[in-house]
Design a protein around this motif. Structure first.
Motif, short mmCIF file in Angstrom:
data_model
loop_
_atom_site.label_atom_id
_atom_site.label_comp_id
_atom_site.label_asym_id
_atom_site.label_seq_id
_atom_site.Cartn_x
_atom_site.Cartn_y
_atom_site.Cartn_z
N HIS A 1 51.70 28.73 30.49
CA HIS A 1 52.40 29.01 31.75
C HIS A 1 51.47 29.79 32.67
O HIS A 1 50.89 30.79 32.25
CB HIS A 1 53.67 29.83 31.47
N PRO A 2 51.25 29.32 33.91
CA PRO A 2 50.38 30.07 34.84
C PRO A 2 50.81 31.53 34.93
O PRO A 2 52.01 31.84 34.95
CB PRO A 2 50.60 29.35 36.18
N ILE A 3 49.84 32.43 34.97
CA ILE A 3 50.13 33.86 34.94
C ILE A 3 49.82 34.49 36.30
O ILE A 3 48.70 34.43 36.79
CB ILE A 3 49.28 34.57 33.87
N ALA A 4 50.85 35.08 36.92
CA ALA A 4 50.65 35.84 38.16
C ALA A 4 50.07 37.20 37.79
O ALA A 4 50.63 37.93 36.99
CB ALA A 4 51.97 35.99 38.89
N ILE A 5 48.92 37.53 38.36
CA ILE A 5 48.23 38.78 38.08
C ILE A 5 48.61 39.81 39.14
O ILE A 5 48.33 39.62 40.32
CB ILE A 5 46.71 38.59 38.08
N THR A 6 49.28 40.88 38.72
CA THR A 6 49.64 41.93 39.67
C THR A 6 48.39 42.71 40.07
O THR A 6 47.35 42.66 39.40
CB THR A 6 50.66 42.90 39.06
N MET A 7 48.51 43.43 41.17
CA MET A 7 47.38 44.25 41.63
C MET A 7 47.02 45.29 40.58
O MET A 7 45.83 45.59 40.35
CB MET A 7 47.74 44.94 42.95
N ALA A 8 48.05 45.83 39.90
CA ALA A 8 47.79 46.82 38.84
C ALA A 8 46.99 46.21 37.71
O ALA A 8 46.05 46.82 37.19
CB ALA A 8 49.11 47.38 38.32
N SER A 9 47.35 44.98 37.30
CA SER A 9 46.62 44.31 36.22
C SER A 9 45.20 43.97 36.63
O SER A 9 44.27 44.05 35.83
CB SER A 9 47.36 43.03 35.80
N PHE A 10 45.01 43.61 37.91
CA PHE A 10 43.66 43.31 38.40
C PHE A 10 42.79 44.57 38.36
O PHE A 10 41.62 44.52 37.96
CB PHE A 10 43.72 42.76 39.83
N VAL A 11 43.37 45.70 38.76
CA VAL A 11 42.64 46.97 38.71
C VAL A 11 42.25 47.29 37.26
O VAL A 11 41.13 47.74 36.98
CB VAL A 11 43.48 48.12 39.30
N ASP A 12 43.17 47.03 36.32
CA ASP A 12 42.88 47.27 34.90
C ASP A 12 41.77 46.36 34.40
O ASP A 12 40.95 46.77 33.58
CB ASP A 12 44.14 47.06 34.06
#
Length: 324
Positions: free
Chosen positions: A270-281
């Motif tokens: 399933h395509p995963i939406a990456i939140t800004m918080a996860s991108f920072v991590d």
């Protein structure tokens, strides 16, 4: 609430013991094949100890909890580099394997950077330049991204196996279990890992709602630490027994397994939406990987001071994640 906590504990126990049995069985088979310790660490041990992350992330992906799938991988990788390597170095200065330094650690850096680039496609392309909310999407890992990551993992695995074939030792078998017992350990371990993964995801989601926590925070802390315990225990034991190549190989191999196979399979499902918080991590994970590489390259071993710095950084990171 109490039932969810008990379910979470039971899940972690199954994950840890399942991974323990899986590693013992797999390592026994590897010894029969006379494979060097560093190769065991990069492949069989790394995949065995990362099986909890695979089970948790796939279960989360199938249930639509993609935030846990991503944060579990990122949190586990940061934990592996800072805590697993850090604690091993504090207990006993950790000599570094030349092959890990020249080949596998750089590959880890490239893989982390590639995943960060794919995951932050909206931010990096300027489509989300005005993002202010950490829960907004910084990008998406599409199914084709996942297929690329899985293909990259297969190529890396074949490359490593080819190296293992060229470096087989002529030493006699040591402490190898009978074949039937190895098979039982492997199958029993896989069963424990799969069931434990289901328990952890279901109970973590319930606790997140009850405590007002986000799924990202749960994945970065409770789930990531719990599923990374096999790496910690395995690397400590390997280091204490003088199997330094296996100890470091376990960390590097596990991180590659997490980034390429687990995120690859999860986003293919399933395509995963990456939140800004996860991108920072993810960016933090890249910085931590570069720091670990620097410590590995500064001398012939990771010393106690460097290990202490790693653990202190993880504590600071955890505080930041909770406050955020």
């Amino acid at each position: 609430m109490i039932s969810d906590i008990l379910l979470l504990i039971a899940g972690f126990i199954l994950l840890i013991k399942g991974a323990d049995f899986f590693v013992d069985g797999s390592a026994s088979v590897a010894r029969m094949l006379r494979v060097p310790g560093v190769i065991i660490g990069l492949t069989i041990v790394a995949m065995g100890t990362s099986a909890p992350e695979l089970a948790v992330s796939i279960s989360a992906g199938l249930s639509g909890s993609n935030e846990i799938a991503v944060s579990n991988v990122v949190g586990s990788n940061i934990f592996n580099l800072l805590v697993v390597l850090g604690v091993c170095a504090i207990l006993k200065p950790l000599p570094t394997d030349p092959d890990i330094k020249k080949r596998d650690f750089p590959i880890n850096i490239v893989a982390t950077a590639a995943v960060a680039l794919l995951a932050g496609n909206r931010v990096l392309s300027g489509q989300a330049a005005n993002l202010r909310n950490a829960s907004e999407a910084a990008g998406v890992l599409y199914r084709w991204n996942g297929l690329i990551l899985v293909a990259a993992f297969v190529i890396y695995l074949l490359f490593t196996v080819n190296i293992a074939r060229k470096n087989r030792t002529d030493e006699p078998e040591e402490e190898a279990m009978p074949v039937w017992k190895s098979v039982v350990f492997i199958l029993g371990g896989i069963a424990g890992i799969i069931i434990g993964g289901q328990f952890v995801v279901n109970s973590a989601k319930s606790l997140a709602l009850a405590w007002g926590m986000t799924e990202t925070l749960v994945g970065l802390t409770i789930v990531a630490i719990g599923t990374s315990l096999p790496e910690l225990v395995t690397s400590i034991v390997a280091s204490c027994k003088g199997e330094n190549g296996m100890a470091i190989g376990n960390v590097v191999g596990s991180n590659l397994f997490n980034l390429l196979l687990i995120l690859g399979v999860s986003s293919t499902i399933h395509p995963i939406a990456i939140t800004m918080a996860s991108f920072v991590d993810l960016v933090m994970a890249l910085a931590v990987t570069l720091l670990g590489f620097c410590f590995v390259c500064t001398g012939k071993r990771v010393n106690r001071v460097e290990g202490g710095i790693m653990v202190a950084l993880y504590i600071a990171y955890t505080v930041y994640a909770i406050i955020r």
